[in-house]
Design an enzyme around this catalytic site. Sequence first.
Site, PDB file in Angstrom:
ATOM      1  N   ARG A 124       0.873  -1.303  -0.096  1.00 30.43           N
ATOM      2  CA  ARG A 124      -0.041   0.040   0.120  1.00 30.43           C
ATOM      3  C   ARG A 124       0.628   1.264  -0.090  1.00 30.43           C
ATOM      4  O   ARG A 124       0.373   2.414   0.494  1.00 30.43           O
ATOM      5  CB  ARG A 124      -1.090  -0.094   1.268  1.00 30.43           C
ATOM      6  CG  ARG A 124      -1.989  -1.135   1.007  1.00 30.43           C
ATOM      7  CD  ARG A 124      -3.000  -1.052   2.210  1.00 30.43           C
ATOM      8  NE  ARG A 124      -4.007  -1.994   1.893  1.00 30.43           N
ATOM      9  CZ  ARG A 124      -4.959  -2.599   3.079  1.00 30.43           C
ATOM     10  NH1 ARG A 124      -5.062  -2.147   4.250  1.00 30.43           N
ATOM     11  NH2 ARG A 124      -5.733  -3.503   2.551  1.00 30.43           N
ATOM     12  N   LYS A 146       4.869  11.349 -11.171  1.00 31.59           N
ATOM     13  CA  LYS A 146       3.946  10.646 -12.152  1.00 31.59           C
ATOM     14  C   LYS A 146       4.446   9.272 -12.393  1.00 31.59           C
ATOM     15  O   LYS A 146       5.604   8.960 -12.823  1.00 31.59           O
ATOM     16  CB  LYS A 146       3.808  11.385 -13.535  1.00 31.59           C
ATOM     17  CG  LYS A 146       2.896  12.446 -13.681  1.00 31.59           C
ATOM     18  CD  LYS A 146       2.681  12.981 -14.798  1.00 31.59           C
ATOM     19  CE  LYS A 146       1.688  14.044 -14.948  1.00 31.59           C
ATOM     20  NZ  LYS A 146       1.257  14.527 -16.215  1.00 31.59           N
ATOM     21  N   GLU A 188      12.574  16.670 -24.438  1.00 34.11           N
ATOM     22  CA  GLU A 188      11.791  17.343 -23.309  1.00 34.11           C
ATOM     23  C   GLU A 188      12.714  18.655 -22.762  1.00 34.11           C
ATOM     24  O   GLU A 188      12.100  19.298 -22.084  1.00 34.11           O
ATOM     25  CB  GLU A 188      12.019  16.134 -22.341  1.00 34.11           C
ATOM     26  CG  GLU A 188      11.223  14.868 -22.802  1.00 34.11           C
ATOM     27  CD  GLU A 188       9.828  14.995 -22.315  1.00 34.11           C
ATOM     28  OE1 GLU A 188       9.310  16.213 -22.008  1.00 34.11           O
ATOM     29  OE2 GLU A 188       9.004  14.196 -22.391  1.00 34.11           O
ATOM     30  N   LYS A 230      10.726  22.379 -13.964  1.00 38.36           N
ATOM     31  CA  LYS A 230       9.630  21.183 -13.608  1.00 38.36           C
ATOM     32  C   LYS A 230       9.321  21.108 -12.108  1.00 38.36           C
ATOM     33  O   LYS A 230       8.005  21.243 -11.697  1.00 38.36           O
ATOM     34  CB  LYS A 230      10.089  19.878 -13.947  1.00 38.36           C
ATOM     35  CG  LYS A 230       8.968  19.024 -13.739  1.00 38.36           C
ATOM     36  CD  LYS A 230       9.236  17.718 -14.564  1.00 38.36           C
ATOM     37  CE  LYS A 230       7.800  16.719 -14.365  1.00 38.36           C
ATOM     38  NZ  LYS A 230       7.849  15.481 -15.005  1.00 38.36           N
ATOM     39  N   GLU A 240      -1.883  18.146 -11.388  1.00 38.73           N
ATOM     40  CA  GLU A 240      -2.203  18.586 -12.900  1.00 38.73           C
ATOM     41  C   GLU A 240      -3.716  18.938 -12.881  1.00 38.73           C
ATOM     42  O   GLU A 240      -4.289  18.669 -13.787  1.00 38.73           O
ATOM     43  CB  GLU A 240      -1.787  17.409 -13.987  1.00 38.73           C
ATOM     44  CG  GLU A 240      -1.843  17.787 -15.089  1.00 38.73           C
ATOM     45  CD  GLU A 240      -1.388  16.818 -16.018  1.00 38.73           C
ATOM     46  OE1 GLU A 240      -0.092  16.641 -16.300  1.00 38.73           O
ATOM     47  OE2 GLU A 240      -2.255  15.580 -16.414  1.00 38.73           O
ATOM     48  N   ARG A 244       0.095  22.688 -14.273  1.00 39.71           N
ATOM     49  CA  ARG A 244       0.907  21.512 -14.660  1.00 39.71           C
ATOM     50  C   ARG A 244       0.868  20.758 -16.232  1.00 39.71           C
ATOM     51  O   ARG A 244       1.764  20.031 -16.789  1.00 39.71           O
ATOM     52  CB  ARG A 244       1.134  20.301 -13.630  1.00 39.71           C
ATOM     53  CG  ARG A 244       1.986  19.275 -13.912  1.00 39.71           C
ATOM     54  CD  ARG A 244       2.077  18.208 -12.543  1.00 39.71           C
ATOM     55  NE  ARG A 244       3.278  17.328 -13.035  1.00 39.71           N
ATOM     56  CZ  ARG A 244       3.406  16.469 -12.096  1.00 39.71           C
ATOM     57  NH1 ARG A 244       2.938  16.289 -10.819  1.00 39.71           N
ATOM     58  NH2 ARG A 244       4.478  15.349 -12.643  1.00 39.71           N
ATOM     59  N   ASN A 248       2.581  18.814 -20.634  1.00 40.99           N
ATOM     60  CA  ASN A 248       2.140  18.107 -21.744  1.00 40.99           C
ATOM     61  C   ASN A 248       2.216  18.559 -23.051  1.00 40.99           C
ATOM     62  O   ASN A 248       1.759  18.107 -24.054  1.00 40.99           O
ATOM     63  CB  ASN A 248       0.726  17.543 -21.483  1.00 40.99           C
ATOM     64  CG  ASN A 248       0.499  16.611 -20.237  1.00 40.99           C
ATOM     65  OD1 ASN A 248       0.984  15.777 -20.165  1.00 40.99           O
ATOM     66  ND2 ASN A 248      -0.197  17.326 -19.124  1.00 40.99           N
ATOM     67  N   HIS A 251       2.763  16.482 -26.068  1.00 40.62           N
ATOM     68  CA  HIS A 251       2.526  15.027 -25.693  1.00 40.62           C
ATOM     69  C   HIS A 251       1.238  14.593 -26.098  1.00 40.62           C
ATOM     70  O   HIS A 251       1.239  13.256 -26.272  1.00 40.62           O
ATOM     71  CB  HIS A 251       2.611  15.042 -24.130  1.00 40.62           C
ATOM     72  CG  HIS A 251       4.034  15.085 -23.563  1.00 40.62           C
ATOM     73  ND1 HIS A 251       4.782  16.094 -23.816  1.00 40.62           N
ATOM     74  CD2 HIS A 251       4.832  14.212 -22.991  1.00 40.62           C
ATOM     75  CE1 HIS A 251       6.179  16.026 -23.145  1.00 40.62           C
ATOM     76  NE2 HIS A 251       6.124  14.727 -22.826  1.00 40.62           N
ATOM     77  N   HIS A 255       1.687  11.197 -27.617  1.00 45.08           N
ATOM     78  CA  HIS A 255       1.436   9.788 -27.299  1.00 45.08           C
ATOM     79  C   HIS A 255       0.673   9.224 -28.263  1.00 45.08           C
ATOM     80  O   HIS A 255       0.754   7.940 -28.326  1.00 45.08           O
ATOM     81  CB  HIS A 255       0.669  10.235 -25.912  1.00 45.08           C
ATOM     82  CG  HIS A 255       1.420  10.467 -24.778  1.00 45.08           C
ATOM     83  ND1 HIS A 255       1.050  10.597 -23.387  1.00 45.08           N
ATOM     84  CD2 HIS A 255       2.805  10.340 -24.857  1.00 45.08           C
ATOM     85  CE1 HIS A 255       2.048  10.922 -22.468  1.00 45.08           C
ATOM     86  NE2 HIS A 255       3.190  10.720 -23.199  1.00 45.08           N
ATOM     87  N   HIS A 269      10.106   7.913 -27.616  1.00 46.61           N
ATOM     88  CA  HIS A 269       9.297   9.025 -26.711  1.00 46.61           C
ATOM     89  C   HIS A 269       9.505  10.503 -26.993  1.00 46.61           C
ATOM     90  O   HIS A 269       8.959  11.160 -27.355  1.00 46.61           O
ATOM     91  CB  HIS A 269       9.143   8.825 -25.283  1.00 46.61           C
ATOM     92  CG  HIS A 269       8.529   9.875 -24.479  1.00 46.61           C
ATOM     93  ND1 HIS A 269       7.217   9.870 -24.611  1.00 46.61           N
ATOM     94  CD2 HIS A 269       8.784  10.912 -23.906  1.00 46.61           C
ATOM     95  CE1 HIS A 269       6.531  11.010 -23.740  1.00 46.61           C
ATOM     96  NE2 HIS A 269       7.639  11.614 -23.493  1.00 46.61           N
TER      97      HIS A 269
END
Length: 381
Positions: A124, A146, A188, A230, A240, A244, A248, A251, A255, A269
Amino acid sequence: MSEPRRLRVALDRRGYDIVIGGGLLDQAGALMRPALRAPRAVIVTDEHVVKLHLPRLAAGLAAGGVAYESVVLPAGEATKDFAHFAKLCQDILALGIERSTALVAFGGGVIGDITGFAAATLLRGIDYVQVPTTLLSQVDSSVGGKTAIDTPQGKNLVGAFHQPVLVLADIDMLATLPRRELLSGYAEVVKYGLIRDRGFYEWLEAKGPALLAGDAAVRQETVLRSCAAKAAIVAADERESGERALLNFGHTFGHALETASGFGQVLLHGEAVAIGMQLAFDLSARLGFCRPEVAARVRRHLAAMGLPTEIAPAAGGALSAATLLAHMRKDKKVKDGRVTLILARDIGDAFICGDVAPPQLESFLADAAAPGPSARQPAHP
């Protein structure tokens, strides 16, 4: 080599340091020990990194009094799936971990993402340290918490927000990266300049070649400035819900391209993100948000650095607008059925846009996916 630099990600009790410099693997135990609940860690790495860097990390941990075991995964984006995630969790549990045991994500973005997700779920929730080995992971994926795996429906669709307790970015490891991997990370890096720091972008226009050539001071400054950008955004919007989302940039397009091309070596990527950022500028120009010459300037820089800017050649063949749009509609940022995009008014001035009409987007993608410059033309009144 200058002294290591330290940044703080300010998230109250979940805050943590990012240490950036050379020779950090040799000091790993001493650097990690204050952040660990107990002097025991499980290193998660891949088949490439284990050969190149694991002996140095192991020696550094031992010198600092941190006991360790390791789990080795296959290299590559295909590892970020349910099957590898399940096996990783089983292998870690078989080591008899306790809640005080930390994981060490020792690799690029794939290892960081899957290890962080394992840390978020095992017992957990346990601690983990990011030790990113690629430029992309040092400047982006290791910072911000993330974590995720991919599914056939899309990239990073199953995951959790789970912050590391420390990030160690040893820039010496960048010396072993193939040029293509360095360039993937550079996409990036340049993103930070494009979204909110024109001065950083202009610095990169001048210093980018030195970064690729191996200039250690430029590499350290690049990682430092990227992580600072960042960290500031993450501290202001951890989950986000607002600003934030600017991270992206490129992205949503990228993606979709990765998903359509099968998450393989056809399109890395960072290469997908480079194309996605160019598409964002081209669409911004087409809709009248920015001047066409701004989009052209970005294209010139990306191409001069060696990054792709066109869909068809990079994706290994033609992709239909319908295919790309279908993948974009599965993006995590879709709201009320509409695709949310990050567009730009200028270099350093990105904004969140949720009101591009579907027919406009589909028409743009149809032009962008076809050979030729048609997608770059501004819309006619």
